[in-house]
Design a protein around this motif. Sequence first.
Motif, PDB file in Angstrom:
ATOM      1  N   GLU A   6      35.485  32.934  46.958  1.00 20.99           N
ATOM      2  CA  GLU A   6      34.986  34.244  46.561  1.00 20.99           C
ATOM      3  C   GLU A   6      34.692  34.268  45.059  1.00 20.99           C
ATOM      4  N   SER A   7      33.804  35.163  44.678  1.00 23.04           N
ATOM      5  CA  SER A   7      33.509  35.384  43.272  1.00 23.04           C
ATOM      6  C   SER A   7      32.973  36.798  43.100  1.00 23.04           C
ATOM      7  N   GLY A   8      32.961  37.259  41.850  1.00 19.58           N
ATOM      8  CA  GLY A   8      32.346  38.546  41.552  1.00 19.58           C
ATOM      9  C   GLY A   8      33.299  39.677  41.249  1.00 19.58           C
ATOM     10  N   GLY A   9      34.591  39.446  41.363  1.00 21.92           N
ATOM     11  CA  GLY A   9      35.531  40.511  41.054  1.00 21.92           C
ATOM     12  C   GLY A   9      35.594  40.774  39.561  1.00 21.92           C
ATOM     13  N   GLY A  10      36.306  41.841  39.206  1.00 19.59           N
ATOM     14  CA  GLY A  10      36.451  42.150  37.791  1.00 19.59           C
ATOM     15  C   GLY A  10      36.900  43.573  37.557  1.00 19.59           C
ATOM     16  N   LEU A  11      36.755  43.994  36.314  1.00 10.88           N
ATOM     17  CA  LEU A  11      37.137  45.338  35.886  1.00 10.88           C
ATOM     18  C   LEU A  11      35.888  46.203  35.771  1.00 10.88           C
ATOM     19  N   VAL A  12      35.933  47.386  36.353  1.00  7.53           N
ATOM     20  CA  VAL A  12      34.778  48.276  36.320  1.00  7.53           C
ATOM     21  C   VAL A  12      35.266  49.716  36.187  1.00  7.53           C
ATOM     22  N   GLN A  13      34.459  50.543  35.570  1.00  7.16           N
ATOM     23  CA  GLN A  13      34.813  51.957  35.422  1.00  7.16           C
ATOM     24  C   GLN A  13      34.499  52.720  36.712  1.00  7.16           C
ATOM     25  N   CYS A  22      31.016  35.397  48.825  1.00  6.85           N
ATOM     26  CA  CYS A  22      31.955  34.473  49.459  1.00  6.85           C
ATOM     27  C   CYS A  22      31.133  33.402  50.161  1.00  6.85           C
ATOM     28  N   ALA A  23      31.309  32.168  49.700  1.00  9.40           N
ATOM     29  CA  ALA A  23      30.563  31.051  50.267  1.00  9.40           C
ATOM     30  C   ALA A  23      31.494  30.150  51.061  1.00  9.40           C
ATOM     31  N   LYS A  75      22.855  29.983  53.491  1.00  9.49           N
ATOM     32  CA  LYS A  75      23.811  29.636  52.437  1.00  9.49           C
ATOM     33  C   LYS A  75      25.262  29.783  52.886  1.00  9.49           C
ATOM     34  N   ASN A  76      25.470  30.161  54.145  1.00  7.57           N
ATOM     35  CA  ASN A  76      26.841  30.398  54.647  1.00  7.57           C
ATOM     36  C   ASN A  76      27.605  31.341  53.734  1.00  7.57           C
ATOM     37  N   TYR A  94      39.554  39.983  49.934  1.00  8.03           N
ATOM     38  CA  TYR A  94      39.530  38.695  50.609  1.00  8.03           C
ATOM     39  C   TYR A  94      38.362  38.648  51.587  1.00  8.03           C
ATOM     40  N   CYS A  95      37.721  37.497  51.681  1.00  9.77           N
ATOM     41  CA  CYS A  95      36.725  37.346  52.732  1.00  9.77           C
ATOM     42  C   CYS A  95      37.331  36.525  53.863  1.00  9.77           C
ATOM     43  N   LYS A  96      36.815  36.754  55.033  1.00 10.41           N
ATOM     44  CA  LYS A  96      37.247  36.032  56.225  1.00 10.41           C
ATOM     45  C   LYS A  96      36.028  35.638  57.033  1.00 10.41           C
TER      46      LYS A  96
END
Length: 121
Positions: A6-13, A22-23, A75-76, A94-96
Amino acid sequence: QVQLVESGGGLVQPGGSLTLSCAASGSIFAIGAMGWYRQAPGKERELVAIISSARSPNYADSVKGRFTISRDTAKNTVYLQMNSLEFEDTAVYYCKANLRGHYSSGWYDYWGQGTQVTVSS
């Protein structure tokens, strides 16, 4: 071996947007449904959104109209576009994927390692 990253998480207002990715990689024969779950501190893991192999989506009531799940079969990869984020969306996401490996005769669920999403002002 199959791996979900997974990628792309973070802090946002509050009111902001994030897109999670999620690849799936490895010896994959076929992928069925893919989904996103989240777990907030002190709470159980819950379904956020799921998308079938035919790209039919379903959402938790709490995110309907704000989140969009999509997938790129070539790209799965599964995505979660999150708009109008609220404090209550803070969690580890989480991705599944339900998939069949090249060397397996059955379908199994695989999980990613999780990515933190924090909504804070």
